[in-house]
Design a protein around this motif. Structure first.
Motif, PDB file in Angstrom:
ATOM      1  N   LEU A  57      -6.864   1.759   5.916  1.00 28.17           N
ATOM      2  CA  LEU A  57      -7.241   0.269   6.257  1.00 28.17           C
ATOM      3  C   LEU A  57      -7.906  -0.543   5.066  1.00 28.17           C
ATOM      4  O   LEU A  57      -7.707  -1.613   4.813  1.00 28.17           O
ATOM      5  CB  LEU A  57      -7.859  -0.049   7.650  1.00 28.17           C
ATOM      6  N   VAL A  58      -8.944   0.286   4.504  1.00 31.22           N
ATOM      7  CA  VAL A  58      -9.668  -0.747   3.622  1.00 31.22           C
ATOM      8  C   VAL A  58      -8.859  -0.495   2.274  1.00 31.22           C
ATOM      9  O   VAL A  58      -8.825  -1.626   1.592  1.00 31.22           O
ATOM     10  CB  VAL A  58     -11.184   0.423   3.472  1.00 31.22           C
TER      11      VAL A  58
ATOM     12  N   SER B 153      -5.922  -0.554   1.896  1.00 31.40           N
ATOM     13  CA  SER B 153      -4.473  -1.495   2.078  1.00 31.40           C
ATOM     14  C   SER B 153      -4.996  -2.939   1.867  1.00 31.40           C
ATOM     15  O   SER B 153      -4.245  -4.025   1.601  1.00 31.40           O
ATOM     16  CB  SER B 153      -3.880  -1.401   3.266  1.00 31.40           C
ATOM     17  N   VAL B 154      -6.364  -3.290   2.087  1.00 38.17           N
ATOM     18  CA  VAL B 154      -6.936  -4.668   1.721  1.00 38.17           C
ATOM     19  C   VAL B 154      -6.484  -5.115   0.223  1.00 38.17           C
ATOM     20  O   VAL B 154      -6.466  -6.154  -0.261  1.00 38.17           O
ATOM     21  CB  VAL B 154      -8.299  -4.947   2.282  1.00 38.17           C
TER      22      VAL B 154
ATOM     23  N   ALA C 161       0.995  -1.292   0.014  1.00 39.45           N
ATOM     24  CA  ALA C 161      -0.207   0.042   0.010  1.00 39.45           C
ATOM     25  C   ALA C 161       1.000   1.094   0.043  1.00 39.45           C
ATOM     26  O   ALA C 161       2.067   1.342   0.853  1.00 39.45           O
ATOM     27  CB  ALA C 161      -0.996  -0.081   1.199  1.00 39.45           C
TER      28      ALA C 161
ATOM     29  N   PRO D 270      -4.203  -4.207  -2.185  1.00 36.21           N
ATOM     30  CA  PRO D 270      -3.028  -4.829  -2.495  1.00 36.21           C
ATOM     31  C   PRO D 270      -2.641  -6.403  -1.820  1.00 36.21           C
ATOM     32  O   PRO D 270      -2.195  -7.273  -2.337  1.00 36.21           O
ATOM     33  CB  PRO D 270      -1.752  -4.031  -2.035  1.00 36.21           C
ATOM     34  N   LEU D 271      -3.199  -6.408  -0.792  1.00 35.28           N
ATOM     35  CA  LEU D 271      -3.337  -7.929  -0.007  1.00 35.28           C
ATOM     36  C   LEU D 271      -3.999  -8.762  -0.835  1.00 35.28           C
ATOM     37  O   LEU D 271      -3.730  -9.945  -0.995  1.00 35.28           O
ATOM     38  CB  LEU D 271      -4.041  -7.768   1.511  1.00 35.28           C
TER      39      LEU D 271
END
Lengths: 221, 221
Positions: free
Chosen positions: A195-196, A198-199, A114, A201-202
């Motif tokens: 936080l949302v 960065s999900v 992220a 790229p996960l």
């Protein structure tokens, strides 16, 4: 309700346009920097829909024209164009809810990371660029674009909705839940949108590293 | 296989200890800075298990003693103690796989935010503190602690496993999947663990903001 999908010719914009057209009676407008491209894609979407017996036209316009009468504008453009797109259409944004589905990331040998902008998240950068009084809502960052665009695919997935204006976030959650199989969760204020984002790229890392997984979404349970 | 859960008296440590004891034949050792507390909690776990007809003792020892014979050491301590705990037990870590399940976060008026340490993630900070040659694996950050500790609860959830040593990550994934209902996914190298750790504050925000949601885990699909 009129929903404009700026950058609605690609990826997540395509899926949202098709699903809103199929699952709701809302007016769906595809926006692009290139009005001809928008018109062509809107025609393609109309064909896809009518092949499935759905009688719901999709309009295609330049981004500014698409924004003009929209109640909700979804910035489904690549993250690096989110702020400049807001600036381009800002004259048409009065009484509009602006939705930010983009996630900023880069890739190195380890995979995707992220890379939130200085404001904390793309959604917050969009809010900083939006005209005073235009509510910005984060949503739709973590959807599986391929499944969303494939009207034969049944989805069962979540989207986390963040924002500081309760009416605007409620509206976006309600529009999201009108898409069959999509559950909209309240993620809190815009300040926690990183936080949302960065999900996203996960999800890509998981798809890259696990055989039989691709085009992932997320479900919180 | 002998698994030591340092900080195994609280939260996620309790759930992992109970589930590994119930679902596998591995030796499970609960570690604590206070050996008496570790022994008492291990007794409690043994009682809980035998009430369910599970004949599997759990040992309780000080963190150093718990580490001594362990093949896998799970640092289920609060994130601010992860590095100091590694330093305390480092003499016993030869031939051991070190697992980092902690996520660093803080809270303000908007909710919880991820606050990764300078190394990028708690797991990377643990790797920097670990003795040369000890593989560090990120795992178990995003589990619903309450459901995990409640042996009557059926779980159906994912854990993302990250690491740079293929044998160590394969071992941890295999141990994770021995817990019924837990699916272990390959998240890539340790350098992308921040993405996994930042899901933890997201789960807490979702539980705070959505009625009927609490103690959440995640499923990628």
């Amino acid at each position: 309700m009129e929903i404009a999908l700026l950058g609605g010719t690609g990826d997540i914009g395509e899926g949202l346009a098709l699903r809103w057209a199929r699952d709701t009676d809302h007016t769906v407008v595809v926006g692009s920097r290139d009005p001809d491209k928008a018109a062509r894609r809107a025609d393609d979407y109309g064909t896809l829909l009518s092949e499935r017996g759905v009688d719901h036209d999709v309009d295609g316009l330049g981004n500014e024209a698409a924004t003009e009468n929209a109640d909700v504008v979804v910035l489904s453009v690549p993250p690096e164009y989110a702020v400049s797109t807001v600036e381009t259409v800002s004259d048409g944004l009065a009484d509009t809810v602006l939705v930010s589905p983009a996630a900023s990331m880069d890739r190195d040998a380890a995979g995707f990371h992220a890379t939130p902008p200085e404001d904390g998240s793309v959604a917050q950068a969009v809010a900083a660029a939006a005209p005073e009084g235009v509510p910005v809502v984060g949503a739709f960052q973590n959807l599986a674009a391929g499944a969303l665009s494939d009207l034969d695919a049944e989805i069962e997935t979540d989207t986390v909705v963040t924002g500081d204006d309760p009416d605007a976030t409620a509206l976006v959650r309600s529009l999201a839940e009108e898409i069959h199989g999509l559950r909209a969760l309240d993620g809190g204020p815009l300040a926690v949108t990183a936080l949302v984002e960065s999900v996203t790229p996960l999800l890509i890392n998981l798809a890259m590293n696990n055989e039989s997984m691709h085009d992932l979404g997320v479900r919180f349970q």
